[in-house]
Motif scaffolding. Structure first.
Motif, PDB file in Angstrom:
ATOM      1  N   LEU A 266       0.796  -1.122  -0.151  1.00 58.14           N
ATOM      2  CA  LEU A 266      -0.186   0.060  -0.027  1.00 58.14           C
ATOM      3  C   LEU A 266       0.914   1.230   0.007  1.00 58.14           C
ATOM      4  O   LEU A 266       1.982   1.433   0.572  1.00 58.14           O
ATOM      5  CB  LEU A 266      -1.016   0.088   1.302  1.00 58.14           C
ATOM      6  CG  LEU A 266      -1.914  -1.170   1.234  1.00 58.14           C
ATOM      7  CD1 LEU A 266      -2.677  -1.039   2.799  1.00 58.14           C
ATOM      8  CD2 LEU A 266      -2.860  -1.243   0.336  1.00 58.14           C
ATOM      9  N   ASP A 267       0.424   2.354  -0.709  1.00 57.04           N
ATOM     10  CA  ASP A 267       1.427   3.629  -0.713  1.00 57.04           C
ATOM     11  C   ASP A 267       0.586   4.509   0.370  1.00 57.04           C
ATOM     12  O   ASP A 267      -0.042   5.509   0.163  1.00 57.04           O
ATOM     13  CB  ASP A 267       1.041   4.056  -2.109  1.00 57.04           C
ATOM     14  CG  ASP A 267       1.961   5.521  -2.183  1.00 57.04           C
ATOM     15  OD1 ASP A 267       2.743   5.590  -1.490  1.00 57.04           O
ATOM     16  OD2 ASP A 267       1.518   6.100  -2.994  1.00 57.04           O
ATOM     17  N   ASN A 268       0.719   4.216   1.826  1.00 55.55           N
ATOM     18  CA  ASN A 268       0.186   4.694   2.771  1.00 55.55           C
ATOM     19  C   ASN A 268       1.076   5.897   3.071  1.00 55.55           C
ATOM     20  O   ASN A 268       2.502   5.789   2.684  1.00 55.55           O
ATOM     21  CB  ASN A 268      -0.098   4.006   3.831  1.00 55.55           C
ATOM     22  CG  ASN A 268      -1.489   3.567   4.173  1.00 55.55           C
ATOM     23  OD1 ASN A 268      -2.331   4.162   4.176  1.00 55.55           O
ATOM     24  ND2 ASN A 268      -1.384   2.388   4.555  1.00 55.55           N
ATOM     25  N   ASN A 269       0.788   7.038   3.650  1.00 53.17           N
ATOM     26  CA  ASN A 269       1.652   8.189   4.222  1.00 53.17           C
ATOM     27  C   ASN A 269       2.393   7.603   5.349  1.00 53.17           C
ATOM     28  O   ASN A 269       2.134   6.680   5.985  1.00 53.17           O
ATOM     29  CB  ASN A 269       0.773   9.313   4.698  1.00 53.17           C
ATOM     30  CG  ASN A 269       0.062   9.777   3.525  1.00 53.17           C
ATOM     31  OD1 ASN A 269       0.398   9.848   2.431  1.00 53.17           O
ATOM     32  ND2 ASN A 269      -1.346  10.380   3.724  1.00 53.17           N
ATOM     33  N   LEU A 270       3.594   8.376   5.533  1.00 59.30           N
ATOM     34  CA  LEU A 270       4.166   8.228   6.713  1.00 59.30           C
ATOM     35  C   LEU A 270       3.562   8.577   7.840  1.00 59.30           C
ATOM     36  O   LEU A 270       2.832   9.569   7.750  1.00 59.30           O
ATOM     37  CB  LEU A 270       5.514   9.036   6.563  1.00 59.30           C
ATOM     38  CG  LEU A 270       6.676   8.534   5.646  1.00 59.30           C
ATOM     39  CD1 LEU A 270       7.923   9.508   5.491  1.00 59.30           C
ATOM     40  CD2 LEU A 270       7.156   7.288   6.044  1.00 59.30           C
ATOM     41  N   PRO A 271       3.733   7.898   9.090  1.00 61.35           N
ATOM     42  CA  PRO A 271       3.131   8.229  10.367  1.00 61.35           C
ATOM     43  C   PRO A 271       3.337   9.767  10.588  1.00 61.35           C
ATOM     44  O   PRO A 271       4.723  10.063  10.693  1.00 61.35           O
ATOM     45  CB  PRO A 271       3.542   7.106  11.317  1.00 61.35           C
ATOM     46  CG  PRO A 271       4.100   6.041  10.320  1.00 61.35           C
ATOM     47  CD  PRO A 271       4.504   6.655   8.853  1.00 61.35           C
ATOM     48  N   PRO A 272       2.438  10.348  11.131  1.00 61.54           N
ATOM     49  CA  PRO A 272       2.719  11.948  11.533  1.00 61.54           C
ATOM     50  C   PRO A 272       3.619  12.054  12.665  1.00 61.54           C
ATOM     51  O   PRO A 272       4.670  12.980  12.538  1.00 61.54           O
ATOM     52  CB  PRO A 272       1.182  12.433  11.915  1.00 61.54           C
ATOM     53  CG  PRO A 272       0.473  11.507  11.088  1.00 61.54           C
ATOM     54  CD  PRO A 272       1.050  10.167  11.102  1.00 61.54           C
ATOM     55  N   TRP A 273       3.641  11.183  13.547  1.00 68.99           N
ATOM     56  CA  TRP A 273       4.421  11.137  14.819  1.00 68.99           C
ATOM     57  C   TRP A 273       6.073  10.951  14.071  1.00 68.99           C
ATOM     58  O   TRP A 273       6.979  11.678  14.602  1.00 68.99           O
ATOM     59  CB  TRP A 273       4.478  10.328  15.941  1.00 68.99           C
ATOM     60  CG  TRP A 273       4.396   8.826  15.340  1.00 68.99           C
ATOM     61  CD1 TRP A 273       3.550   8.018  14.761  1.00 68.99           C
ATOM     62  CD2 TRP A 273       5.641   8.024  15.276  1.00 68.99           C
ATOM     63  NE1 TRP A 273       4.026   6.747  14.591  1.00 68.99           N
ATOM     64  CE2 TRP A 273       5.320   6.809  14.656  1.00 68.99           C
ATOM     65  CE3 TRP A 273       6.979   8.178  15.809  1.00 68.99           C
ATOM     66  CZ2 TRP A 273       6.146   5.702  14.715  1.00 68.99           C
ATOM     67  CZ3 TRP A 273       7.782   7.230  15.636  1.00 68.99           C
ATOM     68  CH2 TRP A 273       7.364   5.940  15.147  1.00 68.99           C
TER      69      TRP A 273
ATOM     70  N   TYR B 187       6.802  14.297  11.870  1.00 69.88           N
ATOM     71  CA  TYR B 187       7.347  15.515  12.591  1.00 69.88           C
ATOM     72  C   TYR B 187       8.126  15.464  13.518  1.00 69.88           C
ATOM     73  O   TYR B 187       9.188  16.387  13.896  1.00 69.88           O
ATOM     74  CB  TYR B 187       5.774  15.886  13.254  1.00 69.88           C
ATOM     75  CG  TYR B 187       4.705  16.461  12.446  1.00 69.88           C
ATOM     76  CD1 TYR B 187       5.021  17.460  11.441  1.00 69.88           C
ATOM     77  CD2 TYR B 187       3.679  15.891  12.126  1.00 69.88           C
ATOM     78  CE1 TYR B 187       4.000  17.861  10.743  1.00 69.88           C
ATOM     79  CE2 TYR B 187       2.528  16.113  11.573  1.00 69.88           C
ATOM     80  CZ  TYR B 187       2.538  17.317  10.606  1.00 69.88           C
ATOM     81  OH  TYR B 187       1.573  17.675   9.737  1.00 69.88           O
ATOM     82  N   GLY B 188       8.505  14.078  14.003  1.00 71.71           N
ATOM     83  CA  GLY B 188       9.651  13.871  14.635  1.00 71.71           C
ATOM     84  C   GLY B 188      11.157  14.124  13.879  1.00 71.71           C
ATOM     85  O   GLY B 188      12.077  14.913  14.232  1.00 71.71           O
ATOM     86  N   PHE B 189      10.869  13.721  12.405  1.00 71.70           N
ATOM     87  CA  PHE B 189      11.967  13.891  11.616  1.00 71.70           C
ATOM     88  C   PHE B 189      12.357  15.545  11.439  1.00 71.70           C
ATOM     89  O   PHE B 189      13.192  15.741  11.458  1.00 71.70           O
ATOM     90  CB  PHE B 189      11.805  13.410  10.307  1.00 71.70           C
ATOM     91  CG  PHE B 189      12.859  13.626   9.324  1.00 71.70           C
ATOM     92  CD1 PHE B 189      14.067  12.780   9.510  1.00 71.70           C
ATOM     93  CD2 PHE B 189      12.680  14.265   8.146  1.00 71.70           C
ATOM     94  CE1 PHE B 189      15.153  13.139   8.697  1.00 71.70           C
ATOM     95  CE2 PHE B 189      13.528  14.210   7.229  1.00 71.70           C
ATOM     96  CZ  PHE B 189      14.705  13.932   7.272  1.00 71.70           C
ATOM     97  N   TYR B 190      11.185  16.280  11.274  1.00 72.71           N
ATOM     98  CA  TYR B 190      11.516  17.616  11.056  1.00 72.71           C
ATOM     99  C   TYR B 190      11.782  18.230  12.349  1.00 72.71           C
ATOM    100  O   TYR B 190      12.902  19.131  12.084  1.00 72.71           O
ATOM    101  CB  TYR B 190       9.931  18.396  10.760  1.00 72.71           C
ATOM    102  CG  TYR B 190       9.211  17.744   9.533  1.00 72.71           C
ATOM    103  CD1 TYR B 190      10.294  17.418   8.420  1.00 72.71           C
ATOM    104  CD2 TYR B 190       7.789  17.772   9.238  1.00 72.71           C
ATOM    105  CE1 TYR B 190       9.254  17.099   7.128  1.00 72.71           C
ATOM    106  CE2 TYR B 190       7.375  17.362   8.074  1.00 72.71           C
ATOM    107  CZ  TYR B 190       8.089  16.956   7.031  1.00 72.71           C
ATOM    108  OH  TYR B 190       7.660  16.373   5.644  1.00 72.71           O
ATOM    109  N   ILE B 191      11.457  17.941  13.597  1.00 75.70           N
ATOM    110  CA  ILE B 191      11.962  18.440  14.625  1.00 75.70           C
ATOM    111  C   ILE B 191      13.406  18.242  14.885  1.00 75.70           C
ATOM    112  O   ILE B 191      14.279  19.042  15.214  1.00 75.70           O
ATOM    113  CB  ILE B 191      11.252  17.990  15.732  1.00 75.70           C
ATOM    114  CG1 ILE B 191       9.830  18.403  15.960  1.00 75.70           C
ATOM    115  CG2 ILE B 191      11.840  18.116  17.278  1.00 75.70           C
ATOM    116  CD1 ILE B 191       8.826  17.896  16.864  1.00 75.70           C
ATOM    117  N   SER B 192      14.001  17.094  14.402  1.00 76.52           N
ATOM    118  CA  SER B 192      15.347  16.701  14.505  1.00 76.52           C
ATOM    119  C   SER B 192      16.178  17.542  13.555  1.00 76.52           C
ATOM    120  O   SER B 192      17.226  17.955  13.799  1.00 76.52           O
ATOM    121  CB  SER B 192      15.689  15.146  14.129  1.00 76.52           C
ATOM    122  OG  SER B 192      15.393  15.020  12.692  1.00 76.52           O
ATOM    123  N   ILE B 193      15.570  18.002  12.185  1.00 71.25           N
ATOM    124  CA  ILE B 193      16.189  18.923  11.489  1.00 71.25           C
ATOM    125  C   ILE B 193      16.479  20.168  12.014  1.00 71.25           C
ATOM    126  O   ILE B 193      17.483  20.765  11.847  1.00 71.25           O
ATOM    127  CB  ILE B 193      15.464  18.792  10.012  1.00 71.25           C
ATOM    128  CG1 ILE B 193      15.636  17.517   9.238  1.00 71.25           C
ATOM    129  CG2 ILE B 193      16.072  20.089   9.286  1.00 71.25           C
ATOM    130  CD1 ILE B 193      14.731  17.524   8.113  1.00 71.25           C
TER     131      ILE B 193
END
Length: 341
Positions: free
Chosen positions: A163-170, A173-179
């Protein structure tokens, strides 16, 4: 003391909340199994959502025993170190338990009122579906099962389709916060250099510790060594030096410094030098002729007192004095002295 009180307050609160959830869960379990609840169900159409609610309530009720076991484990591992980290963990646990209890109460209330008007039953189903959907979106952002056919990929292996589901938001956003955190770290430590790097911070801490030690030694007058020692002429210092000499040195040098196993301390001949600095050094570090090191037994001031007392023994000519050893030492005409009053 404040951390201790807060720690125990949060811990007691956690146990009270756990007890409340267990008690409430048992009540729901008894209610679900009761004839009254079965009668309520017979009056209405048993939708799939309603069954989900019932299963969820049964699960919450069954989890009561698990909560009880966790409470016992928490009580066993609790230690009396009231650190900020443990307080924050307990606070997070308390908040989580409060949310669980509130959520549990809402569902229980809906179940109790399930035999009201049919439109209210529909509202219950809609509420559960909406709540479940929100939680699912927050945690997974996955497409509902009935709509998965729209996101199927061509890739298939051993009967398993992708399935082409989206990445889990947690996770996203955790990845964005790490950046963002890495950018802040770079600017803070390497661009603007607001905070010191680990090596610099270590060097600063070492320097501060050395300054604190030096300040303590200075305040306690313990920083006397073979390079800074001077002759003490105060009577109290000489008396203290004699007391230490009679207690620890008399076994080898006899009373009055006449000499026995150790050399005579009253003549002008010295094996390792006759200056106050030389005497201090030999007492502190010892010598190869059998003299032990006393640096772990005496403070710098005490060694200075003993050395000053020994200097006062020159020319006293005690009875049965040992023959001279070492080289002749002529007292310097000017000697640094320290008068302590």
């Amino acid at each position: 003391m404040e951390n201790s009180a807060l720690f125990w307050a949060l811990l007691v609160t956690a146990f009270i909340l756990i007890s409340s959830i267990i008690s409430h869960g048992r009540s729901m379990k008894a209610f679900i199994k009761s004839d009254a609840f079965k009668q309520k169900l017979d009056n209405f159409k048993k939708s799939k959502t309603l069954k989900t609610v019932i299963m969820l309530m049964a699960y919450v009720a069954a989890s009561s025993s698990v909560l009880a076991q966790e409470a016992e484990i928490a009580e066993e591992v609790t230690v009396s170190f009231y650190t900020s980290e443990k307080i924050y963990v307990l606070l997070a646990i308390d908040i989580t338990l409060v949310l669980i209890m509130v959520y549990q109460q809402i569902f229980f209330s809906k179940l109790i009122n399930i035999d009201k008007k049919e439109e209210e039953t529909v509202q219950v189903e809609a509420y559960v579906k909406q709540t479940t959907s929100k939680i699912s979106n927050i945690l997974t952002d996955a497409v509902p099962v009935e709509e998965e056919k729209n996101i199927l990929l061509d890739h298939e292996y051993d009967g398993i389709k992708e399935l082409d589901n989206n990445l889990p938001p947690w996770w996203k956003y955790g990845f964005y916060i790490s950046i963002a955190a890495s950018v802040i770290y770079l600017l803070n430590y390497h661009v603007f250099k607001i905070s010191p790097l680990q090596e610099e911070e270590y060097a600063i801490n070492v320097e501060e510790a050395e300054q604190e030690v030096q300040a303590y030694l200075t305040a306690q007058a313990l920083n006397v060594d073979e390079n800074t020692v001077v002759m003490l002429n105060d009577a109290s210092d000489i008396s203290d030096g004699k007391i230490l000499y009679d207690k620890f040195c008399i076994a080898c040098h006899k009373e009055g410094g006449a000499g026995d196993v150790g050399p005579n301390l009253t003549d002008d001949y010295w094996i390792h030098g006759g200056r106050i600095n030389d005497i201090f050094k030999v007492i502190k570090y010892g010598a190869q002729n059998g003299m032990k090191s006393w640096k772990d037994d005496f403070t710098g001031v005490q060694i200075q007192q003993i050395s000053s007392y020994i200097k006062t023994l020159r020319g006293t000519n005690p009875p049965n004095a040992k023959e001279a050893q070492g080289e002749l030492y002529m007292e310097e005409t000017t000697t640094d002295t320290l008068n302590v009053e």
